[in-house]
Design an enzyme around this catalytic site. Structure first.
Site, PDB file in Angstrom:
ATOM      1  N   THR A 133      19.811  -2.935  34.513  1.00 22.68           N
ATOM      2  CA  THR A 133      19.787  -1.480  34.353  1.00 22.68           C
ATOM      3  C   THR A 133      18.629  -1.013  33.473  1.00 22.68           C
ATOM      4  O   THR A 133      18.156  -1.768  32.617  1.00 22.68           O
ATOM      5  CB  THR A 133      21.116  -1.023  33.717  1.00 22.68           C
ATOM      6  OG1 THR A 133      21.020   0.340  33.336  1.00 22.68           O
ATOM      7  CG2 THR A 133      21.456  -1.823  32.464  1.00 22.68           C
ATOM      8  N   ASP A 134      18.242   0.239  33.646  1.00 22.02           N
ATOM      9  CA  ASP A 134      17.217   0.820  32.768  1.00 22.02           C
ATOM     10  C   ASP A 134      17.752   1.105  31.364  1.00 22.02           C
ATOM     11  O   ASP A 134      16.974   1.342  30.436  1.00 22.02           O
ATOM     12  CB  ASP A 134      16.638   2.111  33.378  1.00 22.02           C
ATOM     13  CG  ASP A 134      17.660   3.220  33.614  1.00 22.02           C
ATOM     14  OD1 ASP A 134      18.862   3.004  33.369  1.00 22.02           O
ATOM     15  OD2 ASP A 134      17.247   4.310  34.059  1.00 22.02           O
ATOM     16  N   GLU A 135      19.090   1.077  31.213  1.00 22.04           N
ATOM     17  CA  GLU A 135      19.669   1.427  29.906  1.00 22.04           C
ATOM     18  C   GLU A 135      19.295   0.425  28.821  1.00 22.04           C
ATOM     19  O   GLU A 135      19.426   0.732  27.632  1.00 22.04           O
ATOM     20  CB  GLU A 135      21.190   1.544  30.007  1.00 22.04           C
ATOM     21  CG  GLU A 135      21.622   2.625  30.960  1.00 22.04           C
ATOM     22  CD  GLU A 135      23.017   3.161  30.695  1.00 22.04           C
ATOM     23  OE1 GLU A 135      23.610   2.852  29.659  1.00 22.04           O
ATOM     24  OE2 GLU A 135      23.507   3.907  31.555  1.00 22.04           O
ATOM     25  N   TYR A 159      27.775  -1.309  26.439  1.00 16.75           N
ATOM     26  CA  TYR A 159      27.394  -1.690  27.815  1.00 16.75           C
ATOM     27  C   TYR A 159      25.940  -2.140  27.882  1.00 16.75           C
ATOM     28  O   TYR A 159      25.632  -3.233  28.375  1.00 16.75           O
ATOM     29  CB  TYR A 159      27.623  -0.511  28.778  1.00 16.75           C
ATOM     30  CG  TYR A 159      26.904  -0.674  30.108  1.00 16.75           C
ATOM     31  CD1 TYR A 159      27.294  -1.651  31.021  1.00 16.75           C
ATOM     32  CD2 TYR A 159      25.805   0.134  30.446  1.00 16.75           C
ATOM     33  CE1 TYR A 159      26.625  -1.819  32.225  1.00 16.75           C
ATOM     34  CE2 TYR A 159      25.140  -0.021  31.643  1.00 16.75           C
ATOM     35  CZ  TYR A 159      25.543  -1.003  32.535  1.00 16.75           C
ATOM     36  OH  TYR A 159      24.871  -1.180  33.724  1.00 16.75           O
ATOM     37  N   LYS A 163      24.238  -5.798  28.783  1.00 17.04           N
ATOM     38  CA  LYS A 163      23.291  -6.025  29.893  1.00 17.04           C
ATOM     39  C   LYS A 163      21.971  -6.582  29.348  1.00 17.04           C
ATOM     40  O   LYS A 163      21.350  -7.448  29.965  1.00 17.04           O
ATOM     41  CB  LYS A 163      23.046  -4.735  30.678  1.00 17.04           C
ATOM     42  CG  LYS A 163      24.223  -4.245  31.508  1.00 17.04           C
ATOM     43  CD  LYS A 163      24.665  -5.205  32.612  1.00 17.04           C
ATOM     44  CE  LYS A 163      23.688  -5.288  33.775  1.00 17.04           C
ATOM     45  NZ  LYS A 163      24.220  -6.074  34.901  1.00 17.04           N
TER      46      LYS A 163
END
Ligand code: NAD
Ligand code: DAU
Length: 351
Positions: A133-135, A159, A163
C-alpha cells in the site's frame, strides 16, 4: 503452470482472480482464511471451474502452506492476504501484527524453502509478488510531490506500520536469500465487491438505506483513487515484467478529497436512484476524526508506466459510475455482507 494467490476471497483478491480467468486458463490455488472480509460469494461465478482451487486456511499455517506448494508447484505466489482496514487496526492492532507481519514471514519462509528446491529453470522463473500500500509512506503536505518508490517509509497507523514491516521482510528475503520478489505499493482502490466498511461502499450502502454518511473531521483529507480492475492489470504487468527486487507504485493520477468523493456518490445516486426525501447529501454528517488520520496520499506512477507501459484504463468518472451501478445491481450481495458481525462493527465505530 499454476499460481498461488493468498487472500483471493477479499475485495482486490477476488477481483484479481475473476479478471485473471478473462485472459488466462492458468490455474489459481486460492488460499484464504475467510475472515469477516473474505467472501466466497465474490467467486460464485467460478463454482465448478477446475481452474480455480479454493483452500480455506491461514497464511500463518506453515504446514498447510508447505503442503500447497508441494502439491501444486506454483510458478508464482501473489500475496494479497492481510488485515486491511485502518479503523479496525486502531481498535485492535493484534490481528494486523499476526497476519500482516507474522503471516507474511511464514509465507516468505515457506516460499524460500520451496524455491530453494526447484530445478534451475523453475527457480529462475519463480516470483513472490507482495501486494502492498501507499500508506507505508505516511502523509503528504498539500503541495508536496507525490510518493515515488524512494520516498522514506513513515507509516502512521498500526495497519500501515504492519504493512511497512511486511515490505521490509520481503525486501530482506530478496537481499539476503535471493528470493525473487517484486513489491507493488498501490493507492486507494474502489469497485465491485468492496466491503462496506471502507469509505466509498459505506457511503453507497448508507445512502441507499437513508442512513447518515459519516465524514471524519473536515473531510479535506486527500486520497488517490484507482478502479480495482486497473490495480489488477498493473499487478499482472509487474508479475510478467517487473524487475526482481524492485518496488512499483501504482495509482490513479486521481487525487480527491473525501468531501468530493461523498458528494459525487450522492450525485450519482440522485441520478440513478433518486430519493423522495430529497438529495442524498442531506444525509452527510461530520463525525469525530480518525486518530492519527493521514492528510494526503498521492502516487507518482511514472516508473510502472516507463518500464512496463501500464496506465489506468478508467477515469474516476467512468469507474465511480460503474461502481455505484454495481451496488445498485447487487442488493443481495450487500444484504448478505451486512450480517450481525458487520452491524457490531458499525455500532463500535460509529456509535
Ligand atoms: P480485504 O480486507 O478486502 O481482503 C483481505 C483478504 O485476506 C480476505 O479475503 C481475508 O479473508 C484474507 N485474509 C485475512 N487474513 C488472512 C490470513 N491470516 N490467512 C489467509 N487469508 C487471510 O483486503 P483488500 O482491500 O482486498 O486488500 C488486499 C491487499 O491489498 C492487502 O494486502 C492490502 O494491504 C492491499 N492494498 C489494499 C488497498 C485498498 O484500497 N483496498 C490499496 C493498496 C493495497
Ligand atoms: O491507500 C491505500 C489504502 O486505502 C489501503 O492500504 C487500505 O487497505 C484501504 O483500506 C485504504 O485505506 P484508507 O484508510 O485510505 O481507506 P478508507 O476507505 O477507510 O478511508 C478513506 C478516507 O475516508 C480516509 O481519509 C478516511 C475517510 N473516511 C472513512 C470512513 C470509513 C471517512 O471520512 N468516513 C468513514 O466512515
Amino acid at each position: 503452470m499454476t499460481i498461488l494467490v493468498t487472500g483471493g476471497a477479499g475485495f482486490i483478491g477476488s477481483n484479481f482472480v475473476l479478471d485473471w480467468f478473462k485472459s488466462s486458463d492458468e490455474p489459481i490455488v486460492n488460499l484464504d482464511a475467510l475472515t469477516y472480509a473474505g467472501n466466497l460469494a465474490n467467486l460464485a461465478a467460478l463454482q465448478g471451474d477446475a481452474r480455480h482451487v479454493f483452500v480455506k486456511g491461514d497464511i500463518g499455517d506453515r504446514a498447510l502452506v508447505d503442503s500447497l506448494l508441494a502439491a501444486h508447484r506454483p510458478r508464482a505466489c501473489l500475496h494479497f492476504a492481510a488485515e486491511s482496514h485502518v479503523d479496525r487496526s486502531i481498535h485492535g492492532p493484534g490481528a494486523f501484527m499476526k497476519t500482516n507481519v507474522e503471516g507474511t514471514f511464514t509465507l516468505l519462509e515457506a516460499a524460500r524453502a520451496y524455491w530453494g528446491g526447484l530445478q534451475p529453470d523453475a527457480k529462475a522463473g519463480f516470483r513472490f509478488h507482495h501486494v502492498s500500500t501507499d500508506e507505508v509512506y505516511g502523509s503528504l503536505k498539500p503541495d508536496a510531490p507525490a510518493f515515488t518508490e524512494t520516498h522514506p517509509y513513515e507509516p502512521n497507523s498500526p495497519y500501515s506500520a504492519s504493512k511497512a514491516a511486511s515490505d521490509h521482510l520481503v525486501r530482506a528475503w530478496h537481499h539476503t536469500y535471493g528470493l525473487p520478489v517484486v513489491t507493488t505499493n498501490c493507492s486507494n482502490n474502489y469497485g465491485p465487491y468492496h466491503f462496506p466498511e471502507k469509505l466509498i461502499p459505506l457511503m453507497i450502502v448508507n445512502a441507499l438505506a437513508g442512513k447518515p454518511l459519516p465524514i471524519y473531521g473536515d473531510g479535506q483529507q486527500v486520497r488517490d483513487w484507482l478502479f480495482v480492475n486497473d490495480h489488477c492489470s498493473a499487478i499482472r504487468a509487474v508479475l510478467a515484467g517487473g524487475r526482481l527486487g524492485e518496488t512499483y507504485n501504482i495509482g490513479g493520477w486521481n487525487e480527491k478529497t473525501n468531501h468530493e468523493i461523498v458528494h459525487r456518490v450522492c450525485a450519482l445516486l440522485d441520478e440513478l436512484r433518486p430519493s423522495a426525501a430529497g438529495p442524498h447529501t442531506r444525509l452527510i454528517t461530520h463525525v469525530t476524526d480518525r486518530p492519527g488520520h493521514d492528510r494526503r496520499y498521492a502516487i507518482d506512477a511514472r516508473k510502472i508506466e516507463r518500464e512496463l507501459g501500464w496506465r489506468p484504463a478508467e477515469t474516476f468518472e467512468t469507474g465511480i459510475r460503474k461502481t455505484v451501478q454495481w451496488y445498485l445491481d447487487h442488493a443481495d450481495w450487500v444484504a448478505d455482507v451486512q450480517s450481525g458481525a458487520y452491524r457490531a462493527w458499525v455500532d463500535k465505530q460509529y456509535g
